[in-house]
Design an enzyme around this catalytic site. Sequence first.
Site, PDB file in Angstrom:
ATOM      1  N   HIS A 173      81.493  17.596  80.735  1.00 13.60           N
ATOM      2  CA  HIS A 173      81.208  18.601  81.755  1.00 13.60           C
ATOM      3  C   HIS A 173      81.949  18.308  83.063  1.00 13.60           C
ATOM      4  O   HIS A 173      82.603  19.184  83.636  1.00 13.60           O
ATOM      5  CB  HIS A 173      79.698  18.681  82.004  1.00 13.60           C
ATOM      6  CG  HIS A 173      79.324  19.642  83.091  1.00 13.60           C
ATOM      7  ND1 HIS A 173      79.532  21.002  82.982  1.00 13.60           N
ATOM      8  CD2 HIS A 173      78.781  19.437  84.317  1.00 13.60           C
ATOM      9  CE1 HIS A 173      79.114  21.602  84.094  1.00 13.60           C
ATOM     10  NE2 HIS A 173      78.652  20.674  84.919  1.00 13.60           N
ATOM     11  N   LYS A 207      71.988  18.436  97.350  1.00 13.02           N
ATOM     12  CA  LYS A 207      71.516  19.474  96.437  1.00 13.02           C
ATOM     13  C   LYS A 207      70.102  19.905  96.803  1.00 13.02           C
ATOM     14  O   LYS A 207      69.767  21.087  96.735  1.00 13.02           O
ATOM     15  CB  LYS A 207      71.579  18.986  94.985  1.00 13.02           C
ATOM     16  CG  LYS A 207      71.182  20.080  94.001  1.00 13.02           C
ATOM     17  CD  LYS A 207      71.659  19.871  92.589  1.00 13.02           C
ATOM     18  CE  LYS A 207      71.286  21.072  91.725  1.00 13.02           C
ATOM     19  NZ  LYS A 207      71.638  20.895  90.309  1.00 13.02           N
ATOM     20  N   HIS A 239      83.200  26.200  83.396  1.00 10.60           N
ATOM     21  CA  HIS A 239      82.409  26.716  82.282  1.00 10.60           C
ATOM     22  C   HIS A 239      83.279  27.486  81.295  1.00 10.60           C
ATOM     23  O   HIS A 239      83.049  27.447  80.092  1.00 10.60           O
ATOM     24  CB  HIS A 239      81.290  27.632  82.789  1.00 10.60           C
ATOM     25  CG  HIS A 239      80.111  26.883  83.330  1.00 10.60           C
ATOM     26  ND1 HIS A 239      79.205  27.451  84.193  1.00 10.60           N
ATOM     27  CD2 HIS A 239      79.692  25.612  83.111  1.00 10.60           C
ATOM     28  CE1 HIS A 239      78.282  26.550  84.501  1.00 10.60           C
ATOM     29  NE2 HIS A 239      78.555  25.432  83.861  1.00 10.60           N
ATOM     30  N   ASN A 293      78.064  26.145  92.375  1.00 12.99           N
ATOM     31  CA  ASN A 293      78.904  26.513  91.237  1.00 12.99           C
ATOM     32  C   ASN A 293      80.395  26.333  91.517  1.00 12.99           C
ATOM     33  O   ASN A 293      81.231  26.718  90.704  1.00 12.99           O
ATOM     34  CB  ASN A 293      78.622  27.956  90.823  1.00 12.99           C
ATOM     35  CG  ASN A 293      77.198  28.126  90.334  1.00 12.99           C
ATOM     36  OD1 ASN A 293      76.641  27.221  89.718  1.00 12.99           O
ATOM     37  ND2 ASN A 293      76.590  29.250  90.647  1.00 12.99           N
ATOM     38  N   GLU A 298      80.841  15.663  90.037  1.00 10.63           N
ATOM     39  CA  GLU A 298      79.791  16.375  90.771  1.00 10.63           C
ATOM     40  C   GLU A 298      79.567  15.747  92.145  1.00 10.63           C
ATOM     41  O   GLU A 298      79.246  16.434  93.108  1.00 10.63           O
ATOM     42  CB  GLU A 298      78.478  16.404  89.972  1.00 10.63           C
ATOM     43  CG  GLU A 298      78.545  17.178  88.650  1.00 10.63           C
ATOM     44  CD  GLU A 298      78.426  18.708  88.809  1.00 10.63           C
ATOM     45  OE1 GLU A 298      78.201  19.191  89.936  1.00 10.63           O
ATOM     46  OE2 GLU A 298      78.578  19.417  87.791  1.00 10.63           O
ATOM     47  N   ARG A 338      72.556  28.799  96.909  1.00  7.07           N
ATOM     48  CA  ARG A 338      72.574  27.967  95.712  1.00  7.07           C
ATOM     49  C   ARG A 338      73.841  28.191  94.900  1.00  7.07           C
ATOM     50  O   ARG A 338      74.312  27.297  94.200  1.00  7.07           O
ATOM     51  CB  ARG A 338      71.324  28.244  94.857  1.00  7.07           C
ATOM     52  CG  ARG A 338      71.216  27.296  93.691  1.00  7.07           C
ATOM     53  CD  ARG A 338      69.838  27.171  93.086  1.00  7.07           C
ATOM     54  NE  ARG A 338      69.906  26.198  92.003  1.00  7.07           N
ATOM     55  CZ  ARG A 338      68.891  25.619  91.424  1.00  7.07           C
ATOM     56  NH1 ARG A 338      67.681  25.908  91.813  1.00  7.07           N
ATOM     57  NH2 ARG A 338      69.052  24.745  90.457  1.00  7.07           N
TER      58      ARG A 338
END
Lengths: 377, 377
Positions: free
Chosen positions: A278, A238, A265, A258, A196, A254
């Site tokens: 994840h 973020k 996912h 993703n 991330e 936003r």
Amino acid sequence: MNSASHSDSGAARVVRVELGPRSYEIRIQPGLLLKVGQLLATTVKARRVLVVTDRNIGPVHGRPLAKALQSAGISGDLIELPPGEGAKTWEVCKSLYDICFDQGLDRSSCLVALGGGVIGDLTGFVAATFMRGIDFVQVPTTLLAMVDASVGGKTAIDHPRSKNGIGAFHQPRAVFIDSDALKTLPDRDLKSGLAEVIKYGVIEDAAFFAWIEQNLAALLARDPEALSYAIEHSCRSKARIVGEDERESEGGNRALLNYGHTFGHAIEACLNYQGYLHGEAVAIGMALAGELALRRKLWKPEEAERVEKLILRAGLPTKLRLSDPAPELLHAATFSDKKTRGGQLRFVLPTAIGKTAVFKDVPEAEALKVWQDVPRA
Amino acid sequence: MNSASHSDSGAARVVRVELGPRSYEIRIQPGLLLKVGQLLATTVKARRVLVVTDRNIGPVHGRPLAKALQSAGISGDLIELPPGEGAKTWEVCKSLYDICFDQGLDRSSCLVALGGGVIGDLTGFVAATFMRGIDFVQVPTTLLAMVDASVGGKTAIDHPRSKNGIGAFHQPRAVFIDSDALKTLPDRDLKSGLAEVIKYGVIEDAAFFAWIEQNLAALLARDPEALSYAIEHSCRSKARIVGEDERESEGGNRALLNYGHTFGHAIEACLNYQGYLHGEAVAIGMALAGELALRRKLWKPEEAERVEKLILRAGLPTKLRLSDPAPELLHAATFSDKKTRGGQLRFVLPTAIGKTAVFKDVPEAEALKVWQDVPRA
């Protein structure tokens, strides 16, 4: 692995999430866990506090936190839930409501989420809906939760048909990040969190991406300064995006968060959230998004390679495993993603390192081809 | 009882609820049910719609509504839940999530709540939390739902330990009130709704209170003009209060809407929500609040009598039944009310007709005495 002792030094880094009346601060500091009591007393003014954690984290960080609360004169119990994604079910959620009522919590009470993303999501959702919403505070203990779940107010539990299928936007009143908690984090979880961190560089900040390239060894060696900088920068990134588009509106920025997640996912869903962490699934997803962007001539091969190289250096995967589900199944799973609107796929694709956009015009066949062509090892 | 046929005449009354980006309109008009399709097509732009109603209301109003949607080109199914408060349970809520996923609803879909408060609360809560919140529209069919639940965005299900214990604030995108729906409403439900109408007069509008006194016969005879005026005025009153204090903040004016409700909720809770309709319990609660205000010399005996007289004329109770629980039990139940903060009781008491305030300084013994002294018949 470093020692788990708490360091008392280190200045606080503060990131403010600007959301009007729902604004809050993220405080990042080594040893912060022991100061949560006094900070809570001044920021939240709750009469009663319930700390929610899991059975892995409770024994390590729960007792010190409970003690810190006690010494600040806050009455609070500690609830240890079973660890893992299983806690995000309807049943555990229901038991948490029961506990809130049993403990006599009311609208002036506050929940404290101590743990990773699962604890944060579940506790946040209960806080969002107990008596139509009470205060909650996040004390994330994993890198992933620190750089991702702690900003943005997304709370949720899983529905058997959809991960995070039931949830709410509910902003925490404060986020307290004790960077010392990372000292005891398993290696694989640290790397998962780095996925991330890398994401923020690719989606909107080329300079940060270059910084990660230069400091990756320090991050992997858990250098406190490097980690604190990466956490602060990720949260700031973020916070900026979420501040402009709190509810992930149609056409809002936003959605850029993703990046790597539509593919990621799908992998997680197809494997029933087993096998990949994840961040690992997101890492593969970023590689796939990079490949798709390349095929669409959105960016240069050198850029795609640079991202893939950094992902690999972080100890994260860019390929699927031989045993993973068939491309057709993975492709089908992308359509059940919550990001779908009106059955239309959306891909966040990079146009350069530090620049991404949402693309709604990717033909299904093209997306399927990427799944078919991704190497397996 | 009047005929259930739909009148096509009558101008639309529109009340705007000002809540910034969450603002919406309440449209009140006879025969509106048949126009919901075209109105929905312009206000919500949902690709998919699910109408939620119960088995009593479905056969009467559900089919016409479904037809209206169809003729406006909106694809939508109709779900009929079991009638009554029992639908506000965890289990029914869960089944409604399942249906939403089964039907393939996504973030661009819209739920339509067709029915009374139970259907509105439940459907609103599912809309608030399905995929972290989707659009919903209210089509209330009871007077109570029209004048109360349709404004303010309170959604909830019951927890075994607390009515509306689990919920969220989630504003509808629009409220469509077909005043013709009241033609088939049972008498007792009509009167129950009138309790909330009277409430608005007492808490903030002496002129409206006088209007109700003068037009009560017309209201009870279901005169369409009188009912439409009462609904519009009540919604306007609540919209003004909610617009100033959306989330029922500490010290905010939204608490005034709880006039009669601290006592009323205690009655309902003690009787496990059996025996009294909500408006009936609130009516007794208003009488008790009036009595408490009198004992505290907050208002004049003539004013208390005037309110009590109007409640009685509306066919609503002001006394408890002989068989009701002991005063001590009723008193204890007031403390489990959600309005309690930090264990402190708050009473909304009138200081005149048209004027109320929140009092936090009522000694427990004084509140108990009111319970002990209320007549029983």
